[in-house]
Scaffold this motif. Sequence first.
Motif, PDB file in Angstrom:
ATOM      1  N   UNK A 191       0.836  -1.200   0.000  1.00 22.60           N
ATOM      2  CA  UNK A 191       0.000   0.000   0.000  1.00 22.60           C
ATOM      3  C   UNK A 191       0.875   1.257   0.000  1.00 22.60           C
ATOM      4  N   UNK A 192       1.889   1.268   0.842  1.00 20.60           N
ATOM      5  CA  UNK A 192       2.779   2.429   0.927  1.00 20.60           C
ATOM      6  C   UNK A 192       3.536   2.619  -0.381  1.00 20.60           C
ATOM      7  N   UNK A 193       4.058   1.544  -0.943  1.00 19.88           N
ATOM      8  CA  UNK A 193       4.796   1.641  -2.213  1.00 19.88           C
ATOM      9  C   UNK A 193       3.906   2.170  -3.332  1.00 19.88           C
ATOM     10  N   UNK A 194       2.671   1.699  -3.385  1.00 15.11           N
ATOM     11  CA  UNK A 194       1.742   2.178  -4.414  1.00 15.11           C
ATOM     12  C   UNK A 194       1.415   3.657  -4.211  1.00 15.11           C
ATOM     13  N   UNK A 195       1.245   4.072  -2.968  1.00 14.06           N
ATOM     14  CA  UNK A 195       0.963   5.475  -2.681  1.00 14.06           C
ATOM     15  C   UNK A 195       2.160   6.354  -3.055  1.00 14.06           C
ATOM     16  N   UNK A 196       3.351   5.894  -2.737  1.00 11.94           N
ATOM     17  CA  UNK A 196       4.566   6.645  -3.089  1.00 11.94           C
ATOM     18  C   UNK A 196       4.659   6.802  -4.606  1.00 11.94           C
ATOM     19  N   UNK A 197       4.421   5.722  -5.322  1.00 15.42           N
ATOM     20  CA  UNK A 197       4.468   5.764  -6.787  1.00 15.42           C
ATOM     21  C   UNK A 197       3.425   6.736  -7.332  1.00 15.42           C
ATOM     22  N   UNK A 198       2.212   6.654  -6.825  1.00 18.61           N
ATOM     23  CA  UNK A 198       1.147   7.550  -7.272  1.00 18.61           C
ATOM     24  C   UNK A 198       1.458   8.997  -6.878  1.00 18.61           C
ATOM     25  N   UNK A 199       1.988   9.186  -5.684  1.00 12.60           N
ATOM     26  CA  UNK A 199       2.351  10.522  -5.219  1.00 12.60           C
ATOM     27  C   UNK A 199       3.455  11.139  -6.055  1.00 12.60           C
ATOM     28  N   UNK A 200       4.364  10.325  -6.509  1.00 12.57           N
ATOM     29  CA  UNK A 200       5.470  10.798  -7.345  1.00 12.57           C
ATOM     30  C   UNK A 200       4.935  11.451  -8.615  1.00 12.57           C
ATOM     31  N   UNK A 201       3.861  10.878  -9.176  1.00  9.34           N
ATOM     32  CA  UNK A 201       3.282  11.453 -10.394  1.00  9.34           C
ATOM     33  C   UNK A 201       2.637  12.816 -10.130  1.00  9.34           C
ATOM     34  N   UNK A 202       2.357  13.101  -8.853  1.00 13.19           N
ATOM     35  CA  UNK A 202       1.778  14.392  -8.465  1.00 13.19           C
ATOM     36  C   UNK A 202       2.831  15.369  -7.946  1.00 13.19           C
ATOM     37  N   UNK A 203       4.099  14.936  -7.993  1.00 14.93           N
ATOM     38  CA  UNK A 203       5.181  15.795  -7.540  1.00 14.93           C
ATOM     39  C   UNK A 203       5.371  15.831  -6.035  1.00 14.93           C
ATOM     40  N   UNK A 204       4.861  14.823  -5.344  1.00 16.91           N
ATOM     41  CA  UNK A 204       4.997  14.763  -3.883  1.00 16.91           C
ATOM     42  C   UNK A 204       6.277  14.036  -3.495  1.00 16.91           C
ATOM     43  N   UNK A 205       6.949  14.501  -2.457  1.00 17.93           N
ATOM     44  CA  UNK A 205       8.168  13.827  -1.997  1.00 17.93           C
ATOM     45  C   UNK A 205       7.864  12.407  -1.488  1.00 17.93           C
ATOM     46  N   UNK A 206       8.669  11.452  -1.931  1.00 15.64           N
ATOM     47  CA  UNK A 206       8.483  10.049  -1.539  1.00 15.64           C
ATOM     48  C   UNK A 206       8.420   9.874  -0.025  1.00 15.64           C
ATOM     49  N   UNK A 231       7.652  11.939   2.355  1.00 17.19           N
ATOM     50  CA  UNK A 231       6.450  12.504   2.971  1.00 17.19           C
ATOM     51  C   UNK A 231       5.247  11.607   2.722  1.00 17.19           C
ATOM     52  N   UNK A 232       5.097  11.135   1.489  1.00 15.19           N
ATOM     53  CA  UNK A 232       3.979  10.233   1.164  1.00 15.19           C
ATOM     54  C   UNK A 232       4.084   8.965   2.004  1.00 15.19           C
ATOM     55  N   UNK A 233       5.280   8.401   2.082  1.00 20.39           N
ATOM     56  CA  UNK A 233       5.468   7.182   2.878  1.00 20.39           C
ATOM     57  C   UNK A 233       5.113   7.426   4.340  1.00 20.39           C
ATOM     58  N   UNK A 234       5.537   8.559   4.894  1.00 13.89           N
ATOM     59  CA  UNK A 234       5.242   8.868   6.301  1.00 13.89           C
ATOM     60  C   UNK A 234       3.746   9.054   6.520  1.00 13.89           C
ATOM     61  N   UNK A 235       3.082   9.750   5.604  1.00 15.28           N
ATOM     62  CA  UNK A 235       1.640   9.983   5.750  1.00 15.28           C
ATOM     63  C   UNK A 235       0.893   8.655   5.687  1.00 15.28           C
ATOM     64  N   UNK A 236       1.232   7.794   4.735  1.00 22.24           N
ATOM     65  CA  UNK A 236       0.491   6.543   4.604  1.00 22.24           C
ATOM     66  C   UNK A 236       0.849   5.540   5.681  1.00 22.24           C
ATOM     67  N   UNK A 237       2.068   5.556   6.165  1.00 23.47           N
ATOM     68  CA  UNK A 237       2.409   4.710   7.311  1.00 23.47           C
ATOM     69  C   UNK A 237       1.571   5.141   8.512  1.00 23.47           C
ATOM     70  N   UNK A 238       1.425   6.442   8.689  1.00 28.29           N
ATOM     71  CA  UNK A 238       0.610   6.955   9.807  1.00 28.29           C
ATOM     72  C   UNK A 238      -0.852   6.556   9.644  1.00 28.29           C
ATOM     73  N   UNK A 239      -1.371   6.584   8.414  1.00 24.83           N
ATOM     74  CA  UNK A 239      -2.764   6.191   8.187  1.00 24.83           C
ATOM     75  C   UNK A 239      -2.953   4.713   8.532  1.00 24.83           C
ATOM     76  N   UNK A 240      -2.010   3.892   8.132  1.00 23.65           N
ATOM     77  CA  UNK A 240      -2.082   2.455   8.415  1.00 23.65           C
ATOM     78  C   UNK A 240      -1.980   2.200   9.918  1.00 23.65           C
ATOM     79  N   UNK A 241      -1.050   2.868  10.577  1.00 22.75           N
ATOM     80  CA  UNK A 241      -0.890   2.688  12.022  1.00 22.75           C
ATOM     81  C   UNK A 241      -2.142   3.143  12.768  1.00 22.75           C
ATOM     82  N   UNK A 242      -2.734   4.244  12.318  1.00 21.46           N
ATOM     83  CA  UNK A 242      -3.963   4.728  12.948  1.00 21.46           C
ATOM     84  C   UNK A 242      -5.091   3.716  12.781  1.00 21.46           C
ATOM     85  N   UNK A 243      -5.202   3.153  11.592  1.00 18.66           N
ATOM     86  CA  UNK A 243      -6.218   2.130  11.343  1.00 18.66           C
ATOM     87  C   UNK A 243      -5.994   0.911  12.244  1.00 18.66           C
TER      88      UNK A 243
END
Length: 153
Positions: free
Chosen positions: A38-53, A55-67
């Motif tokens: 999930x994190x790798x896919x989000x990072x890849x998708x985020x990269x296409x939007x110009x988001x830092x890898x 930051x995307x990884x940290x945000x999605x790791x936090x979402x997973x941990x919260x869940x």
Amino acid sequence: MEPLRQAIDERLLLAEAVARAKWNVQAPIEDLPREAQVIAAAVQQGRTLGLPDAWVAAVFKAQIEASKTVQRELYAKWKAQQAGHFDDAPDLANTIRPQLDRITTQLLRAMADNQATLKDTARLIRPLEAAALSPAAAAQALAPLSAHVVVRF
């Protein structure tokens, strides 16, 4: 900022459905290979939007941990209640994961749209509705943003 808050909130509110689906099949809460995927896919998708890898990884790791925090709290509650099978639990693969994929896209788009705004510490995010489900999980979900955003609980 509201679309960002809504995406995080919506994702966290799905944690109860995830927990019910896992509970019914006695699946473990933690699934490290799936989480990495999930994190790798989000990072890849985020990269296409110009988001830092990172930051995307940290945000999605936090979402997973919260869940997982919500799921652990619910598992503990259900274990204490000796809860049985949930007839209304959705299918994890066919119902919940497509919803999570849709939310991932929304969350990434909101991150991209608000990237500059997130650096302005005067901005506020309204509290998550999911805070009623689990204040700890809500705090986890917002943690990667809190360095840049003042969050009211």
